[in-house]
Design a protein around this motif. Structure first.
Motif, PDB file in Angstrom:
ATOM      1  N   THR A 115       5.911 -19.262  54.015  1.00  0.00           N
ATOM      2  CA  THR A 115       7.225 -18.637  54.209  1.00  0.00           C
ATOM      3  C   THR A 115       7.532 -17.646  53.090  1.00  0.00           C
ATOM      4  OG1 THR A 115       8.118 -20.545  55.401  1.00  0.00           O
ATOM      5  CG2 THR A 115       9.710 -19.048  54.380  1.00  0.00           C
ATOM      6  N   TYR A 116       7.320 -18.064  51.854  1.00  0.00           N
ATOM      7  CA  TYR A 116       7.637 -17.192  50.718  1.00  0.00           C
ATOM      8  C   TYR A 116       6.670 -16.021  50.630  1.00  0.00           C
ATOM      9  CZ  TYR A 116      10.907 -20.775  49.099  1.00  0.00           C
ATOM     10  OH  TYR A 116      11.959 -21.656  49.003  1.00  0.00           O
ATOM     11  N   PHE A 117       5.402 -16.246  50.990  1.00  0.00           N
ATOM     12  CA  PHE A 117       4.457 -15.130  50.984  1.00  0.00           C
ATOM     13  C   PHE A 117       4.855 -14.090  52.028  1.00  0.00           C
ATOM     14  CE2 PHE A 117       0.660 -13.087  52.800  1.00  0.00           C
ATOM     15  CZ  PHE A 117       0.275 -12.348  51.689  1.00  0.00           C
ATOM     16  N   TYR A 121       5.872 -10.307  51.234  1.00  0.00           N
ATOM     17  CA  TYR A 121       5.135  -9.216  51.874  1.00  0.00           C
ATOM     18  C   TYR A 121       6.093  -8.218  52.518  1.00  0.00           C
ATOM     19  CZ  TYR A 121       2.447  -6.798  55.467  1.00  0.00           C
ATOM     20  OH  TYR A 121       1.905  -5.828  56.280  1.00  0.00           O
ATOM     21  N   GLU A 122       7.125  -8.722  53.185  1.00  0.00           N
ATOM     22  CA  GLU A 122       8.097  -7.837  53.824  1.00  0.00           C
ATOM     23  C   GLU A 122       8.821  -6.978  52.785  1.00  0.00           C
ATOM     24  OE1 GLU A 122       8.633  -7.189  56.987  1.00  0.00           O
ATOM     25  OE2 GLU A 122       6.991  -8.544  57.504  1.00  0.00           O
ATOM     26  N   THR A 185       0.702  -1.050  53.144  1.00  0.00           N
ATOM     27  CA  THR A 185       0.581  -1.399  54.556  1.00  0.00           C
ATOM     28  C   THR A 185      -0.866  -1.246  54.995  1.00  0.00           C
ATOM     29  OG1 THR A 185       2.829  -0.599  54.952  1.00  0.00           O
ATOM     30  CG2 THR A 185       1.425  -0.893  56.875  1.00  0.00           C
ATOM     31  N   ASP A 186      -1.382  -2.256  55.703  1.00  0.00           N
ATOM     32  CA  ASP A 186      -2.774  -2.228  56.133  1.00  0.00           C
ATOM     33  C   ASP A 186      -2.935  -1.522  57.468  1.00  0.00           C
ATOM     34  OD1 ASP A 186      -4.353  -3.609  54.121  1.00  0.00           O
ATOM     35  OD2 ASP A 186      -3.147  -5.357  54.621  1.00  0.00           O
ATOM     36  N   ARG A 199       0.565  -4.455  61.169  1.00  0.00           N
ATOM     37  CA  ARG A 199       1.804  -5.210  61.352  1.00  0.00           C
ATOM     38  C   ARG A 199       2.303  -5.158  62.792  1.00  0.00           C
ATOM     39  NH1 ARG A 199       5.207  -4.082  57.196  1.00  0.00           N
ATOM     40  NH2 ARG A 199       7.066  -4.826  58.220  1.00  0.00           N
ATOM     41  N   TYR A 200       1.814  -4.198  63.593  1.00  0.00           N
ATOM     42  CA  TYR A 200       2.236  -4.094  64.987  1.00  0.00           C
ATOM     43  C   TYR A 200       1.231  -4.703  65.960  1.00  0.00           C
ATOM     44  CZ  TYR A 200       5.895  -1.029  63.293  1.00  0.00           C
ATOM     45  OH  TYR A 200       6.991  -0.526  62.627  1.00  0.00           O
ATOM     46  N   VAL A 201       0.180  -5.321  65.456  1.00  0.00           N
ATOM     47  CA  VAL A 201      -0.808  -5.962  66.319  1.00  0.00           C
ATOM     48  C   VAL A 201      -0.353  -7.391  66.600  1.00  0.00           C
ATOM     49  CG1 VAL A 201      -3.198  -6.763  66.511  1.00  0.00           C
ATOM     50  CG2 VAL A 201      -2.705  -4.557  65.440  1.00  0.00           C
ATOM     51  N   VAL A 202      -0.138  -7.707  67.889  1.00  0.00           N
ATOM     52  CA  VAL A 202       0.283  -9.056  68.261  1.00  0.00           C
ATOM     53  C   VAL A 202      -0.880  -9.877  68.809  1.00  0.00           C
ATOM     54  CG1 VAL A 202       2.666  -8.425  68.718  1.00  0.00           C
ATOM     55  CG2 VAL A 202       1.009  -8.287  70.567  1.00  0.00           C
TER      56      VAL A 202
END
Length: 241
Positions: A115-117, A121-122, A185-186, A199-202
């Motif tokens: 949760t904290y990671f 990250y955000e 951002t990766d 981040r947009y890959v689900v």
């Protein structure tokens, strides 16, 4: 790439935190570079030469404890996020001066570290990273986190944004990828002509990825091995736990 330091004089705790972070980062599609320290002095020496984004720091260490270590860190870096790891909960007032991001109480709970990671990250990736380019006589500056993916068509780079709009300009995909290396951002090069924001890959299948808007993008055959190796390694580790 997120640069992380873990500083704790208990080897078992260090290994536990490292494994949790690596697994969580894999789920997020985030690249992490983790350095391990068993002593606060060693970490402080490195802080003078390396810029970390996130530090997991044990408070109760021999020699230089976590509080003194954090004070020394702040002399060199006011921005790095510090997550204190402690066996006690009575450090909150003293810790205020070094502005910790969170506290984790031992024994370590996987969900708490995850949760904290994720929260860290955000915050890290929400920083002021922009992608800048010129099209004809106009200059554009777009937040990197708003970009879903880049696609090249001949000499034109198409930029697909999260709000459904697109931009375009003239460039080469290799140069686009190089420009993005300095951001937090990766982006995955899934095809010679496609660079996608992780981040947009689900969903990631063997030969394609699905984005949050339902878009399917194919992974080229020559890119599959490299992209899938990371996931095979992560799944194998999870099955072995």
């Amino acid at each position: 790439m997120i640069k992380i330091a873990i500083c704790d004089d208990e080897a078992g705790v260090v290994g536990e935190i490292e494994t949790i972070i690596e697994d969580c980062a894999g789920q997020l599609g985030v690249r992490v570079d983790i350095d391990i320290f068993c002593d606060g002095e060693e970490l402080v020496q490195q802080i003078e030469h390396l810029d970390y984004d996130l530090i997991f720091l044990d408070i109760e260490m021999k020699h230089m404890d976590g509080m003194e270590t954090a004070r020394r860190i702040r002399e060199h870096n006011q921005l790095v996020m510090i997550i204190f790891v402690t066996s006690h909960t009575n450090y909150a007032i003293e810790a205020y001066e070094v502005h910790p991001f969170q506290f984790i109480v031992k024994p370590i709970e996987d969900t708490m570290v995850q949760t904290y990671f994720r929260q860290a990250y955000e915050v890290i990736t929400a920083g002021g990273f922009y992608y800048e380019f010129k099209y004809h006589k106009d200059y554009f500056r777009i937040p990197v986190n708003d970009i879903m993916y880049f696609e090249s068509e001949k000499r034109i780079i198409h930029i697909y944004l999260k709000d459904g709009t697109t931009r375009k300009y003239y460039d080469k995909m290799n140069l686009v990828q190089e420009k993005l290396k300095n951001t937090k951002t990766d982006f995955w090069r899934i095809h010679q002509s496609i660079l996608v924001n992780a981040r947009y890959v689900v969903r990631k299948a063997f030969d394609h990825v699905e984005l949050t808007d339902g878009k399917i993008l194919n992974i080229s055959e020559d890119r599959r091995k490299e992209l899938n190796a990371h996931y095979v390694q992560r799944v194998a580790k999870q099955l072995g736990d």
